[in-house]
Design a protein around this motif. Structure first.
Motif, PDB file in Angstrom:
ATOM      1  N   ARG A 263       0.808   3.611  -3.406  1.00  0.00           N
ATOM      2  CA  ARG A 263      -0.332   4.506  -3.626  1.00  0.00           C
ATOM      3  C   ARG A 263       0.025   5.957  -3.853  1.00  0.00           C
ATOM      4  O   ARG A 263      -0.513   6.578  -4.561  1.00  0.00           O
TER       5      ARG A 263
ATOM      6  N   TYR B  73       0.844  -1.269  -0.178  1.00  0.00           N
ATOM      7  CA  TYR B  73      -0.161  -0.181   0.079  1.00  0.00           C
ATOM      8  C   TYR B  73       0.871   1.267   0.040  1.00  0.00           C
ATOM      9  O   TYR B  73       0.539   2.218  -0.384  1.00  0.00           O
TER      10      TYR B  73
ATOM     11  N   THR C 221      -6.035   1.089  -4.834  1.00  0.00           N
ATOM     12  CA  THR C 221      -5.892   2.383  -5.539  1.00  0.00           C
ATOM     13  C   THR C 221      -4.254   2.395  -5.792  1.00  0.00           C
ATOM     14  O   THR C 221      -3.499   2.097  -5.317  1.00  0.00           O
TER      15      THR C 221
END
Length: 664
Positions: A513, A510, A534
């Motif tokens: 992102r 993550y 994302t």
């Protein structure tokens, strides 16, 4: 007595007046004591003001001495402008025939490198500079035919013209080179790259080439026919670059051979790569003993084309750069390479070398691995086996190491130095763990260890110490890459490529992102669960197929303005295909096959996708008819919509797509 004194005073006064008169007559500026001639100062300002931007000419101000301006040189006696160097001057716009530049008739040096003349032709007025000695148009974005009038520069000693193949195309008429070489009797350096010379008759053109020539560079010019042997015999020729002839789009076919007798050459730089010039390697090495830089990739050698031929290079004791890629020598790599003490660059890729990389000789050797000066060692795309020898890890100045696409085995050992900039060991059979010394290479910008058998648990955070890292590919190994302990968004400030395919990753990293520089990410064939993550807005290519993703495609994907390739196939993603993906003008590949998408394919989705080459939507639950907007995808090569619930007549209208090759 007074009479003679008066006469003497009169004569002295007369001499002083005459002397002052002579001085005044040679002074170019009667009013302001400037060395520069007012007319030439005005011409320079008029010339520079005809372009859009000119940051290099901030010092060019009316009312000041132009001989003191940046890039301007004057004769210190006459005051005439004789030199103009506007390299990287930010000039933008065409150079017209009526430009004030051509009124500077005393110019001897004109350098316009790294400017943008908007693909305008070189004006024929370039031949009006009767005193010109140096003319350089390197990456200046001129185009069209090189004017015949350039051959009028009879005093020229240095000429550089460099074309830009992608945008501005340069061409040379069949007789221009011949006239140039006939008239340039003082020519020392001729550099003409990326120019279409396919119509030039070489033998007659070089009939009267100046014996003072030291550099001849005709790299990538589509030369055709037999290259004249007399050029190799020029007594002062030191640099000869004929590489990449033939070359598309010019489709040349350069043949010929090196002299076979009475040839003693001062050449120190020779590039015959990608030509059909026949090379007798033993004779060349004995005749051109001064060679320091040698490029012989994809060449035509006389005699047997095996590695034994390379042993003749031992005579080139000053050799510092050797590039002999793609010659299919076969056999073993000669051990003598390790005795070339001056060698800094060695490229041996694509030669079908077998066996192991030679070990450094241990007995009766006056040189140790630490004395080797190698900075670049590239032996990729061969059939090398066994382990990487220890001397490779001991090279004190090694910056580039490429051993990819071989059959090397064993572990990667610790590097003794910290000089690495580029490391590619991909596509081998290496095993074990990544050595700690790799994480200490502060200048390392490229790492490719993919397609090996490396194992263990690897913390991705270890690479965060490499602040210059731009490309990292660890894909298809046996280790488990862990990102659980890592959440810092700023530790990879320059990373644009990240390859973590088949790395046993169970959770999306993550921290990616918010990475502003990231462009390409490959997370194929892992165990990533949950919704489609994302990604940063800079993302252009994203592979995350063969995982366990669910949910719908997030609306944030519609904001990826540079998206070119999106592959989320072989997951459990559901919902309707977002029509907003049709706003991605740059989209080239869209692969959504083997998921749970349902509903109709958006009918207005493809109207703007003129760059779309491949569309894979098979093995979903899509229904309705096939969108007629696909007609707009004029670049489409592959269309696969099999195993869905589409209800339509056969799409005969797809015959409007000129590039379509695969239809399922």
């Amino acid at each position: 007595m007074e009479y003679w004194s008066s006469c003497l005073m009169f004569l002295l006064t007369l001499v002083l007046l005459l002397s002052q008169s002579l001085i005044d007559s040679s002074t170019p500026s009667p009013s302001n004591n400037f060395l520069c001639h007012p007319a030439e100062s005005s011409a320079l300002l008029q010339f520079i003001n005809s372009f859009i931007i000119n940051p290099k000419t901030v010092s060019w101000k009316n009312g000041t001495d132009c001989c003191l301006w940046d890039g301007v040189s004057c004769d210190h006696i006459s005051g005439h402008v004789i030199g103009l160097d506007l390299s990287s001057g930010g000039l933008q716009g065409p150079l017209h025939s009526n430009s004030a530049l051509f009124s500077l008739i005393h110019l001897q040096t004109l350098i316009l490198d790294f400017n943008d003349f908007s693909c305008s032709p070189i004006p024929p007025e370039i031949g009006s500079f009767a005193n010109m000695k140096t003319l350089s148009l390197f990456f200046a974005n001129f185009s069209g035919y090189i004017p015949e009038e350039i051959s009028h520069l009879s005093k020229l000693s240095h000429l550089t013209i460099f074309g830009n193949i992608d945008d501005c195309h340069f061409l040379m008429g069949p007789f221009v080179l011949k006239k140039m070489l006939q008239n340039f009797t003082n020519l020392m350096e001729l550099t003409m790259n990326n120019i279409d010379m396919s119509g030039v008759e070489l033998v007659s053109s070089f009939m009267n080439v100046s014996s003072s020539l030291t550099t001849l560079d005709l790299y990538q010019c589509g030369l055709r026919g037999k290259f004249p042997e007399n050029v190799f015999r020029l007594p002062n020729l030191q640099e000869l670059r004929l590489g990449i002839n033939p070359y598309s789009p010019f489709s040349g076919n350069l043949t010929g051979s090196l002299p076979m007798f009475n040839w003693s050459s001062p050449l120190w730089y020779l590039d015959l790569s990608d030509t059909k010039i026949s090379i007798d390697l033993p004779y060349m090495c004995s005749s051109a003993k001064s060679l320091q830089i040698l490029f012989l990739s994809n060449c035509s050698f006389k005699g047997s084309s095996n590695s034994a031929m390379l042993t003749n290079l031992t005579q080139l004791v000053e050799l510092s750069v050797l590039v002999i890629n793609s010659n299919n020598f076969g056999g073993h790599i000669p051990l003598f390479f390790l005795n070339l003490q001056q060698l800094t660059i060695l490229y041996l890729s694509g030669n079908n070398f077998v066996g192991k990389i030679p070990e450094f000789p241990k007995a009766n050797s006056s040189q140790s691995p630490l004395q080797l000066n190698l900075e670049q060692l590239i032996i990729s795309d061969n059939l090398l086996s066994e382990s990487i020898p220890s001397w490779v890890y001991s090279l004190p100045h090694l910056k580039y190491l490429g051993l990819n696409n071989n059959k090397l085995i064993g572990p990667i050992k610790e590097f003794h130095s910290k000089s690495l900039v580029w490391l590619n060991l991909g596509s081998n059979k290496l095993h074990g763990q990544i050595p700690n010394s790799i994480f200490q290479q502060k200048n390392l910008g490229n790492i490719n260890l993919s397609h090996n058998s490396l194992d263990g648990v690897l913390e991705l955070s270890k690479f965060s110490m490499l602040k210059n890292l731009r490309r990292l590919d660890l894909s298809f190994n046996n280790f488990t890459v862990s990102t659980n302990k890592y959440s810092n968004n700023d530790s990879f400030p320059q990373l644009f490529y990240l390859g973590l395919a088949s790395c046993n990753i169970s959770e999306f990293p993550y921290f990616l992102r918010n990475m502003k520089s990231l462009v390409i990410v490959d997370l194929r064939s892992n165990m990533i669960e949950g919704p489609l993550p994302t990604v940063p807005p800079s993302m252009s290519i994203f592979f995350i197929s063969n995982n366990a993703l669910s949910g719908e495609i997030p609306s944030t994907y519609c904001n990826l303005s540079e998206l070119e390739i999106l592959d989320v196939s072989n997951n459990s993603i559901h919902g309707k295909i977002p029509s907003c993906l049709g706003n991605k003008f740059s989209l080239s590949v869209l692969d959504l096959h083997t998921n749970n998408f349902w509903g109709e394919i958006p009918h207005d989705m493809f109207e703007k996708l003129t760059n779309l080459r491949s569309l894979h939507l098979s093995n979903n639950h899509l229904d309705g008819s096939l969108p007629r907007s696909l007609r707009s995808c004029q670049s489409l090569e592959v269309l696969d919509v099999g195993n869905n619930k589409i209800n339509d007549t056969f799409p005969h209208w797809l015959e409007d797509l000129p590039m379509l090759r695969v239809l399922v």
